[in-house]
Enzyme design. Structure first.
Site, PDB file in Angstrom:
ATOM      1  N   GLU A   1      24.837 -10.210   8.453  1.00 39.58           N
ATOM      2  CA  GLU A   1      25.337 -11.507   7.947  1.00 39.58           C
ATOM      3  C   GLU A   1      24.819 -12.625   8.868  1.00 39.58           C
ATOM      4  O   GLU A   1      25.515 -13.609   9.109  1.00 39.58           O
ATOM      5  CB  GLU A   1      26.873 -11.543   7.883  1.00 39.58           C
ATOM      6  CG  GLU A   1      27.505 -10.485   7.005  1.00 39.58           C
ATOM      7  CD  GLU A   1      27.441 -10.804   5.514  1.00 39.58           C
ATOM      8  OE1 GLU A   1      27.115 -11.951   5.157  1.00 39.58           O
ATOM      9  OE2 GLU A   1      27.698  -9.893   4.717  1.00 39.58           O
TER      10      GLU A   1
ATOM     11  N   GLY B   1      41.014   7.513  27.684  1.00 38.97           N
ATOM     12  CA  GLY B   1      40.340   8.514  28.513  1.00 38.97           C
ATOM     13  C   GLY B   1      39.380   9.342  27.677  1.00 38.97           C
ATOM     14  O   GLY B   1      38.789   8.853  26.698  1.00 38.97           O
TER      15      GLY B   1
ATOM     16  N   SER C   1      22.823  -1.968   1.939  1.00 44.55           N
ATOM     17  CA  SER C   1      24.106  -1.274   1.866  1.00 44.55           C
ATOM     18  C   SER C   1      24.358  -0.935   0.403  1.00 44.55           C
ATOM     19  O   SER C   1      24.370  -1.833  -0.446  1.00 44.55           O
ATOM     20  CB  SER C   1      25.223  -2.174   2.388  1.00 44.55           C
ATOM     21  OG  SER C   1      24.928  -2.594   3.700  1.00 44.55           O
TER      22      SER C   1
ATOM     23  N   GLY D   1      13.985 -10.356   8.375  1.00 42.26           N
ATOM     24  CA  GLY D   1      15.444 -10.201   8.460  1.00 42.26           C
ATOM     25  C   GLY D   1      16.064 -11.554   8.734  1.00 42.26           C
ATOM     26  O   GLY D   1      16.483 -12.264   7.811  1.00 42.26           O
TER      27      GLY D   1
ATOM     28  N   ASN E   1      24.125 -12.506  15.830  1.00 41.95           N
ATOM     29  CA  ASN E   1      24.894 -13.446  16.644  1.00 41.95           C
ATOM     30  C   ASN E   1      23.996 -14.441  17.387  1.00 41.95           C
ATOM     31  O   ASN E   1      24.476 -15.506  17.790  1.00 41.95           O
ATOM     32  CB  ASN E   1      25.838 -12.683  17.577  1.00 41.95           C
ATOM     33  CG  ASN E   1      27.051 -12.154  16.796  1.00 41.95           C
ATOM     34  OD1 ASN E   1      27.105 -12.292  15.568  1.00 41.95           O
ATOM     35  ND2 ASN E   1      28.014 -11.581  17.486  1.00 41.95           N
TER      36      ASN E   1
ATOM     37  N   GLY F   1       9.759  -6.665   6.717  1.00 44.46           N
ATOM     38  CA  GLY F   1       9.085  -7.679   7.546  1.00 44.46           C
ATOM     39  C   GLY F   1       9.867  -8.959   7.737  1.00 44.46           C
ATOM     40  O   GLY F   1       9.391  -9.893   8.375  1.00 44.46           O
TER      41      GLY F   1
ATOM     42  N   GLY G   1      31.168 -17.502   3.832  1.00 47.27           N
ATOM     43  CA  GLY G   1      32.316 -16.638   3.531  1.00 47.27           C
ATOM     44  C   GLY G   1      32.064 -15.203   3.973  1.00 47.27           C
ATOM     45  O   GLY G   1      32.962 -14.537   4.482  1.00 47.27           O
ATOM     46  N   GLY G   2      30.823 -14.729   3.789  1.00 42.47           N
ATOM     47  CA  GLY G   2      30.481 -13.370   4.206  1.00 42.47           C
ATOM     48  C   GLY G   2      30.701 -13.191   5.700  1.00 42.47           C
ATOM     49  O   GLY G   2      31.134 -12.138   6.168  1.00 42.47           O
TER      50      GLY G   2
HETATM   51  C1  LIG Z   1      23.822  -1.165   8.620  1.00 43.14           C
HETATM   52  C2  LIG Z   1      23.141  -2.367   8.062  1.00 43.14           C
HETATM   53  C3  LIG Z   1      23.442  -2.806   6.786  1.00 43.14           C
HETATM   54  C4  LIG Z   1      22.784  -3.910   6.255  1.00 43.14           C
HETATM   55  N1  LIG Z   1      23.050  -4.284   4.958  1.00 43.14           N
HETATM   56  C5  LIG Z   1      22.279  -5.254   4.383  1.00 43.14           C
HETATM   57  C6  LIG Z   1      22.421  -5.536   2.980  1.00 43.14           C
HETATM   58  O1  LIG Z   1      23.263  -4.943   2.296  1.00 43.14           O
HETATM   59  N2  LIG Z   1      21.618  -6.465   2.433  1.00 43.14           N
HETATM   60  C7  LIG Z   1      20.676  -7.151   3.163  1.00 43.14           C
HETATM   61  O2  LIG Z   1      19.986  -7.983   2.602  1.00 43.14           O
HETATM   62  N3  LIG Z   1      20.517  -6.903   4.499  1.00 43.14           N
HETATM   63  C8  LIG Z   1      21.294  -5.961   5.114  1.00 43.14           C
HETATM   64  N4  LIG Z   1      21.126  -5.673   6.449  1.00 43.14           N
HETATM   65  C9  LIG Z   1      20.076  -6.361   7.196  1.00 43.14           C
HETATM   66  C10 LIG Z   1      20.583  -7.339   8.234  1.00 43.14           C
HETATM   67  O3  LIG Z   1      21.075  -8.477   7.605  1.00 43.14           O
HETATM   68  C11 LIG Z   1      19.411  -7.611   9.194  1.00 43.14           C
HETATM   69  O4  LIG Z   1      19.215  -6.445   9.964  1.00 43.14           O
HETATM   70  C12 LIG Z   1      19.657  -8.810  10.067  1.00 43.14           C
HETATM   71  O5  LIG Z   1      19.622  -9.994   9.324  1.00 43.14           O
HETATM   72  C13 LIG Z   1      18.646  -8.921  11.202  1.00 43.14           C
HETATM   73  O6  LIG Z   1      17.339  -8.830  10.727  1.00 43.14           O
HETATM   74  P1  LIG Z   1      16.293  -7.829  11.415  1.00 43.14           P
HETATM   75  O7  LIG Z   1      16.959  -6.509  11.527  1.00 43.14           O
HETATM   76  O8  LIG Z   1      15.027  -7.926  10.681  1.00 43.14           O
HETATM   77  O9  LIG Z   1      16.135  -8.412  12.883  1.00 43.14           O
HETATM   78  P2  LIG Z   1      15.110  -9.546  13.349  1.00 43.14           P
HETATM   79  O10 LIG Z   1      15.258 -10.742  12.488  1.00 43.14           O
HETATM   80  O11 LIG Z   1      13.758  -8.945  13.492  1.00 43.14           O
HETATM   81  O12 LIG Z   1      15.669  -9.878  14.795  1.00 43.14           O
HETATM   82  C14 LIG Z   1      15.375  -9.110  15.961  1.00 43.14           C
HETATM   83  C15 LIG Z   1      16.070  -9.799  17.144  1.00 43.14           C
HETATM   84  O13 LIG Z   1      15.525 -11.101  17.335  1.00 43.14           O
HETATM   85  C16 LIG Z   1      16.557 -12.071  17.263  1.00 43.14           C
HETATM   86  N5  LIG Z   1      16.009 -13.294  16.661  1.00 43.14           N
HETATM   87  C17 LIG Z   1      15.334 -13.417  15.502  1.00 43.14           C
HETATM   88  N6  LIG Z   1      14.995 -14.692  15.299  1.00 43.14           N
HETATM   89  C18 LIG Z   1      15.483 -15.391  16.337  1.00 43.14           C
HETATM   90  C19 LIG Z   1      15.452 -16.778  16.718  1.00 43.14           C
HETATM   91  N7  LIG Z   1      14.874 -17.708  15.933  1.00 43.14           N
HETATM   92  N8  LIG Z   1      16.060 -17.136  17.864  1.00 43.14           N
HETATM   93  C20 LIG Z   1      16.665 -16.227  18.650  1.00 43.14           C
HETATM   94  N9  LIG Z   1      16.730 -14.913  18.337  1.00 43.14           N
HETATM   95  C21 LIG Z   1      16.140 -14.503  17.216  1.00 43.14           C
HETATM   96  C22 LIG Z   1      17.648 -11.440  16.441  1.00 43.14           C
HETATM   97  O14 LIG Z   1      18.909 -12.036  16.693  1.00 43.14           O
HETATM   98  C23 LIG Z   1      17.565 -10.000  16.906  1.00 43.14           C
HETATM   99  O15 LIG Z   1      18.259  -9.847  18.107  1.00 43.14           O
HETATM  100  C24 LIG Z   1      21.822  -4.607   7.027  1.00 43.14           C
HETATM  101  C25 LIG Z   1      21.549  -4.191   8.335  1.00 43.14           C
HETATM  102  C26 LIG Z   1      22.183  -3.081   8.857  1.00 43.14           C
HETATM  103  C27 LIG Z   1      21.843  -2.649  10.258  1.00 43.14           C
END
Ligand SMILES: Cc1cc2nc3c(=O)[nH]c(=O)nc-3n(C[C@H](O)[C@H](O)[C@H](O)COP(=O)(O)OP(=O)(O)OC[C@H]3O[C@@H](n4cnc5c(N)ncnc54)[C@H](O)[C@@H]3O)c2cc1C
Length: 380
Positions: free
Chosen positions: A362, A338, A157, A130, A365, A128, A239-240
């Protein structure tokens, strides 16, 4: 202003590149198919000092600057960005243990982190939360022995693969100040994992949910102080972000080098395709973008190393720019191959898939743009 790498930095880069080409590149596709990275790889990387790249030398680490560390990730990503990025996560955890761990915690975990006998995962994201990571809900209730953790972490990861987990959890009220960080050992009672996530890229790294059901964590496994966990978790992110950008940069460099040589061999219309000016212009555009990305990344690393007040802004700018440039470049490289670019054997389609996620994690964008804009508005 000196744009050259120091002799020492160049040596670090060369060592990582040579290791990557010998020990990682030949296996990258097989590891991707297997969905895992053999654990025997890690002690070999640790022997080069890559288990604690920026852990201080007095604590047994390599004491590298952030700029030098980005060179390691760039060079290893030329062999495989998925392996390189995985190593970055472990290094982030090792540094957190050095910076915030008690003497006892450091004595128990740091040696195995540095030798990479233990691999560490970083657990912040939840199903819930990210981008809004401070809304995390995993609860740590006080017990006589320490804490009982309940909740789940998403997208971890190394979930189900790692030997220990740095877990951000809620010991207090809502918001960032209610968050603490603890270390949970693999095998802890109440710790379990979701199924293997079926991902577009980074397929050699196992990604799973990490679940806690009254998971018992000793009080001595608290990292630093209660209520400071969110600050610790965020401190490693500048750094990450540089590291993840470096992984995009290295992969794009490898793709461009492969494309240059392919274009000299591939014939069409009676000549090699590198003789078509339209394609030469694409090569030039990629080289220009790659150079801009490299300079921007290294400048941001230098800002972080020198404690510049705008380092966070520059790390965010570099992460956004380099990860997007890297993805554009590997995609163009696929196009210039290609139909062969679309085949796994040529290694380019893997890079397109691997690099895509660098725009998401991390901090997405979009979040990088928020950080940049926030600094601009504050400085107005
Ligand atoms: C392959 C993979 C490995 C990962 N490994 C780890 C790990 O080891 N440890 C860990 O803790 N996490 C990990 N993650 C999680 C990753 O850090 C999150 O997926 C990321 O932070 C985005 O969170 P979310 O997926 O919940 O997207 P959300 O936060 O739900 O975002 C959905 C969309 O809304 C946009 N958005 C959200 N808020 C705003 C705002 N205020 N303004 C504008 N746009 C916004 C986002 O940019 C995105 O486009 C991993 C993810 C992947 C896919």
């Amino acid at each position: 202003m000196d744009f050259a790498l120091s002799e020492e930095a160049q040596a670090v880069f060369d060592m990582a590149r040579d290791f990557g080409q010998a020990e990682i590149a030949p296996h990258a596709q097989a590891w991707e198919r297997a969905g895992t990275i053999p654990k025997e790889l890690w002690p070999k990387l640790a022997a080069l000092g890559f288990g604690g790249l920026y852990v201080s030398e007095e604590k047994g680490g390599s004491g590298l600057s952030r700029l030098e560390a980005t060179l390691v990730f760039e060079a290893l990503a030329q062999a495989c960005p998925s392996v390189s990025a995985f190593l970055s996560i472990h290094n982030m955890c090792a540094k957190m243990i050095e910076l915030y761990g008690s003497d006892d915690l450091q004595a128990r975990y740091l040696p195995a982190a540095l030798s990479m006998e233990k691999f560490f995962s970083y657990c912040l994201t939840e199903p819930g939360s990210g981008s809004d990571a401070a809304a995390l809900k995993t609860r740590a209730e006080r017990t006589n022995e320490g804490y009982a953790l309940t909740g789940s972490k998403a997208f971890i990861s190394g979930g189900g693969y790692s030997d220990a987990y740095v877990v951000m959890c809620r010991t207090g009220g809502d918001g960032p100040k209610g968050i603490s960080a603890v270390i949970v050992d693999d095998g802890a009672p109440g710790l379990s994992f979701g199924g293997l996530e079926d991902k577009m890229g980074w397929r050699s790294q196992p990604t799973r949910q990490v679940q806690f059901d009254a998971c018992a964590v000793p009080a001595a496994n608290l990292l630093g102080e209660e209520g400071q966990g969110f600050r610790y978790a965020m401190a490693g992110l500048d750094g990450g972000r540089l590291n993840i950008a470096a992984c995009s940069l290295g992969a794009a460099e490898a793709a461009l080098a492969a494309t240059l040589s392919y274009m000299g061999e591939r014939q069409a219309f009676g000549r090699s395709i590198d003789q078509f000016q339209a394609l030469q212009f694409r090569l030039a555009d990629m080289e220009i973008e790659l150079e801009a990305a490299r300079v921007m990344l290294r400048q941001a690393a230098w800002k972080l190393d020198t404690g510049a007040p705008d380092a966070t802004k520059h790390c965010a700018m570099a992460k956004k720019f380099v990860t997007e440039a890297g993805s554009r470049i590997v995609d163009q490289c696929l196009q210039l191959h290609g139909g062969y670019g679309y085949l796994a054997d040529y290694g380019i389609e893997k890079l397109v898939r691997d690099l895509r996620v660098h725009q998401i994690l991390e901090g997405t964008n979009e979040i990088m743009r928020m950080i940049v804009a926030r600094h601009m508005l504050a400085a107005r």
